[in-house]
Write a protein that holds these residues in place. Structure first.
Motif, PDB file in Angstrom:
ATOM      1  N   ILE A  16       4.143  -5.760  -4.923  1.00 46.10           N
ATOM      2  CA  ILE A  16       3.187  -6.869  -5.008  1.00 46.10           C
ATOM      3  C   ILE A  16       1.987  -6.592  -4.111  1.00 46.10           C
ATOM      4  N   MET A  17       2.252  -6.126  -2.885  1.00 49.70           N
ATOM      5  CA  MET A  17       1.172  -5.830  -1.950  1.00 49.70           C
ATOM      6  C   MET A  17       0.300  -4.685  -2.469  1.00 49.70           C
ATOM      7  N   ASN A  19      -0.151  -3.870  -5.562  1.00 49.46           N
ATOM      8  CA  ASN A  19      -0.894  -4.408  -6.700  1.00 49.46           C
ATOM      9  C   ASN A  19      -2.099  -5.231  -6.241  1.00 49.46           C
ATOM     10  N   GLU A  20      -1.958  -5.978  -5.163  1.00 48.19           N
ATOM     11  CA  GLU A  20      -3.061  -6.797  -4.670  1.00 48.19           C
ATOM     12  C   GLU A  20      -4.127  -5.962  -3.969  1.00 48.19           C
ATOM     13  N   TYR A  24      -9.291  -3.028  -4.343  1.00 52.08           N
ATOM     14  CA  TYR A  24     -10.188  -2.816  -3.218  1.00 52.08           C
ATOM     15  C   TYR A  24     -10.190  -1.360  -2.769  1.00 52.08           C
TER      16      TYR A  24
END
Length: 116
Positions: A16-17, A19-20, A24
């Motif tokens: 999840i991290m 992917n987030e 950036y």
């Protein structure tokens, strides 16, 4: 059984991290690639190498308009360093860019509830 569930939850959180953060980091790689393609190394070295305060201030000023977060600034700073920038100017870019970017200033301004 509990250990396996904890390990699965850890990997789920890591994915999840990742992917987030990935957009950036990719933006940072894009800007680093554009700098590599369009800014000659001798120009980078001429303006951002050497000792003193001028290369440090110049690299901080270069970072202000860039919308990079702390993840995306890393590849860009590495490209600057490989292009001839000094350690001091690369560090200045790393510290100043995520804090003084136009997007960070706009977000802080909107959350501060200051009206002119």
């Amino acid at each position: 059984m509990i250990v396996i569930l904890m390990i699965m939850e850890l990997f789920d959180s890591l994915l999840i991290m990742l992917n987030e953060m990935s957009p950036y980091i990719l933006l940072g790689f894009l800007i680093a690639g554009l700098m590599h393609a369009f800014v000659p190394e001798r120009t980078m070295a001429r303006h951002l190498s050497g000792t003193g305060w001028r290369p440090v201030v110049k690299s901080a000023l270069i970072g202000i308009p860039l919308p990079l977060c702390s993840c995306g600034v890393l590849p860009t700073a590495i490209a600057m360093r490989r292009g001839g920038a000094s350690r001091a100017s690369s560090t200045s870019f790393l510290v100043a860019t995520p804090q003084t970017g136009v997007d960070s200033i706009a977000a802080t301004w909107s959350l501060s509830h200051i009206h002119i």
